[in-house]
Design an enzyme around this catalytic site. Structure first.
Site, PDB file in Angstrom:
ATOM      1  N   SER A  47      33.343  29.753  33.878  1.00 60.37           N
ATOM      2  CA  SER A  47      34.696  30.304  33.739  1.00 60.37           C
ATOM      3  C   SER A  47      34.673  31.609  32.949  1.00 60.37           C
ATOM      4  O   SER A  47      33.906  31.752  31.993  1.00 60.37           O
ATOM      5  CB  SER A  47      35.581  29.292  32.998  1.00 60.37           C
ATOM      6  OG  SER A  47      36.770  29.910  32.556  1.00 60.37           O
TER       7      SER A  47
ATOM      8  N   LYS B 265      38.785  31.819  45.396  1.00 62.75           N
ATOM      9  CA  LYS B 265      39.168  30.457  45.001  1.00 62.75           C
ATOM     10  C   LYS B 265      40.676  30.347  44.830  1.00 62.75           C
ATOM     11  O   LYS B 265      41.281  31.187  44.146  1.00 62.75           O
ATOM     12  CB  LYS B 265      38.470  30.101  43.680  1.00 62.75           C
ATOM     13  CG  LYS B 265      38.865  28.757  43.081  1.00 62.75           C
ATOM     14  CD  LYS B 265      37.998  28.418  41.874  1.00 62.75           C
ATOM     15  CE  LYS B 265      38.347  27.083  41.261  1.00 62.75           C
ATOM     16  NZ  LYS B 265      39.540  27.129  40.401  1.00 62.75           N
TER      17      LYS B 265
ATOM     18  N   HIS C 143      43.902  24.551  41.923  1.00 64.13           N
ATOM     19  CA  HIS C 143      43.653  24.624  40.485  1.00 64.13           C
ATOM     20  C   HIS C 143      43.733  23.235  39.847  1.00 64.13           C
ATOM     21  O   HIS C 143      44.245  23.061  38.739  1.00 64.13           O
ATOM     22  CB  HIS C 143      44.652  25.582  39.831  1.00 64.13           C
ATOM     23  CG  HIS C 143      44.074  26.420  38.729  1.00 64.13           C
ATOM     24  ND1 HIS C 143      43.718  27.735  38.891  1.00 64.13           N
ATOM     25  CD2 HIS C 143      43.768  26.124  37.446  1.00 64.13           C
ATOM     26  CE1 HIS C 143      43.244  28.208  37.754  1.00 64.13           C
ATOM     27  NE2 HIS C 143      43.258  27.248  36.858  1.00 64.13           N
TER      28      HIS C 143
ATOM     29  N   THR D 110      39.475  33.955  41.286  1.00 69.35           N
ATOM     30  CA  THR D 110      40.549  32.950  41.399  1.00 69.35           C
ATOM     31  C   THR D 110      41.870  33.676  41.652  1.00 69.35           C
ATOM     32  O   THR D 110      42.261  34.549  40.878  1.00 69.35           O
ATOM     33  CB  THR D 110      40.619  32.110  40.107  1.00 69.35           C
ATOM     34  OG1 THR D 110      39.343  31.496  39.912  1.00 69.35           O
ATOM     35  CG2 THR D 110      41.692  31.038  40.199  1.00 69.35           C
TER      36      THR D 110
ATOM     37  N   TYR E 177      39.415  35.932  36.739  1.00 71.06           N
ATOM     38  CA  TYR E 177      40.780  36.259  37.132  1.00 71.06           C
ATOM     39  C   TYR E 177      40.856  37.773  37.099  1.00 71.06           C
ATOM     40  O   TYR E 177      40.313  38.400  36.184  1.00 71.06           O
ATOM     41  CB  TYR E 177      41.785  35.704  36.126  1.00 71.06           C
ATOM     42  CG  TYR E 177      41.796  34.204  36.014  1.00 71.06           C
ATOM     43  CD1 TYR E 177      42.461  33.429  36.950  1.00 71.06           C
ATOM     44  CD2 TYR E 177      41.155  33.563  34.957  1.00 71.06           C
ATOM     45  CE1 TYR E 177      42.488  32.047  36.841  1.00 71.06           C
ATOM     46  CE2 TYR E 177      41.172  32.181  34.842  1.00 71.06           C
ATOM     47  CZ  TYR E 177      41.847  31.429  35.788  1.00 71.06           C
ATOM     48  OH  TYR E 177      41.866  30.062  35.683  1.00 71.06           O
TER      49      TYR E 177
END
Ligand code: FMN
Length: 367
Positions: A125, A240, A264, A175, A149
């Site tokens: 992440s 994603k 998510h 994402t 992100y």
């Protein structure tokens, strides 16, 4: 849980009835056990969902049922597969989840070692509490993909991704399901990562609080930008957070190498479509042009096999890995991965399937 972790193999295993039956653990019990060891606010953060969307993910896998083939030779059953042209011991990947030092002191180093020992991919992440360089050096042979992100200032994201590429990450995961909206509401006055660093952000990042960062995610990201994002590093791009076939097709046409069907973990939209229901239309729209992964509520080897039968290349697992980390660090996360793989192998054998790369499409039926 330590004793449950066993030596990983390449994924091509002779079926051993003693090993496969005797070691089954109920992954649904992990949450309660981990939750009892964690600060309630942290357990609530990991568990949280939007309305019933997280539960609906799990229920949707339950509603799909396996219709086995019998009288096949299942002496050898291989869970091995490849994702983005890399070999993995199973189609079970570690989903990106934030801030592992909230649940275990070693944090993402432990997760990386667990994934490497299990022979699978760890998607790190952007909000990891260990730097990507630290993670890569803990597991030099590990398969690491970096999730990001996209921020309002594209330069901030580009710098993070270039750093990940320099550290040896083999793919980028962008994402796209969280435009400016965090996946958790903290209690007023609390920061989740209080005192914990987020070292994959630039040192000069203006938003060191994980929830403030979420408010800084781009709200104007478009399909057209995907090819530019891919060009920043030249690494394969996974998009994603896709739940529609038409969106998946546009991502592939814009240069995505893989699509991750994901809501998510049911953390964003109340009343969201479960990923098991969205998967078939995405597989159909992608039509073999890219890998397709799915996550959300995958809690057993049966769930994994159902996803493969619906056409997924692989699945990703989120919360169970975090619960495993909370219970027993690296060994706990590894035990979860190994257990899911054992369950998958056993269920494949019972269904007359010997190769995780060739699961028949008519193995699942909807109740
Ligand atoms: C605690 C937690 C943190 C997460 N953090 C991220 C993240 O940083 N980036 C991301 O793309 N997804 C994140 N997710 C979503 C996961 O990648 C994944 O989509 C989801 O957990 C899959 O569902 P499952 O938990 O039911 O397996 C997070 C999920 C959880 C539970």
């Amino acid at each position: 849980m330590t004793e449950l972790a066993s030596k990983s193999s390449g994924g091509d295993l002779p079926l051993s009835p003693a090993g496969s039956v005797g070691s089954l653990i109920d992954l649904s019990q992990l949450e309660a056990e981990a939750g009892s060891r964690l600060d309630p606010a942290i357990a609530a953060y990991v568990r949280s969902g939007a309305g019933d969307s997280a539960d609906a993910n799990a229920r949707a896998w339950e509603r799909l049922r396996l219709q086995p083939f019998v009288l096949h030779d299942v002496t050898r059953v291989s869970t091995a597969t490849s994702v983005l042209n890399r070999f993995t011991s199973s189609p079970i990947l570690v989903a990106p989840t934030a801030m592992h030092r909230l649940v275990c002191p070693e944090g993402e180093r432990a997760t990386a070692r667990a994934a490497a020992a299990a022979g699978t991919v760890y998607v790190v992440s952007m909000a990891a509490t260990r730097s990507i360089e630290d993670i890569a050096s803990a597991t030099p042979d590990g398969l690491h993909w970096m999730q990001a992100y996209v921020r309002r200032d594209r330069g901030v994201t580009r710098a993070s991704l270039e750093r990940a590429a320099a550290a040896g990450c083999q793919a980028i995961v962008v994402t796209v399901d969280s435009p400016g909206i965090p996946d958790f509401q903290a209690r007023p006055g609390r920061t989740l990562n209080d005192g914990l660093p987020l070292p994959n952000l630039a040192p000069s990042d203006p938003h060191p609080d994980v929830l403030e960062i979420a408010a800084d995610y781009a709200t104007d990201l478009s399909f057209d930008e995907l090819s530019e994002i891919r060009s920043w590093t030249g690494l394969p791009l996974v998009v994603k957070g896709i739940l529609r076939g038409s969106d998946a097709a546009r991502c592939v046409e814009a240069g995505a190498d893989a699509i991750a069907v994901s809501n998510h973990g049911g953390r964003q939209i109340p009343g969201c479509l479960p990923t098991a229901v969205a998967l078939p239309e995405v597989v159909q729209a992608v039509n073999g042009r890219a890998d397709v992964y799915v996550d959300g509520g995958i809690r057993s080897g049966s769930d994994v096999l159902k996803a493969l039968s619906l056409g997924a290349t692989a699945v990703m697992v989120g919360r169970p890995i975090v619960w495993g980390l909370a219970i027993d660090g690296e060994a706990g996360a590894r035990a979860v991965l190994e257990e899911l793989r054992r369950q998958l192998q056993r269920t494949m054998a019972l269904c007359g399937v010997v190769d995780a790369r060739a699961v028949p499409r008519d193995l699942v039926r909807q109740l």
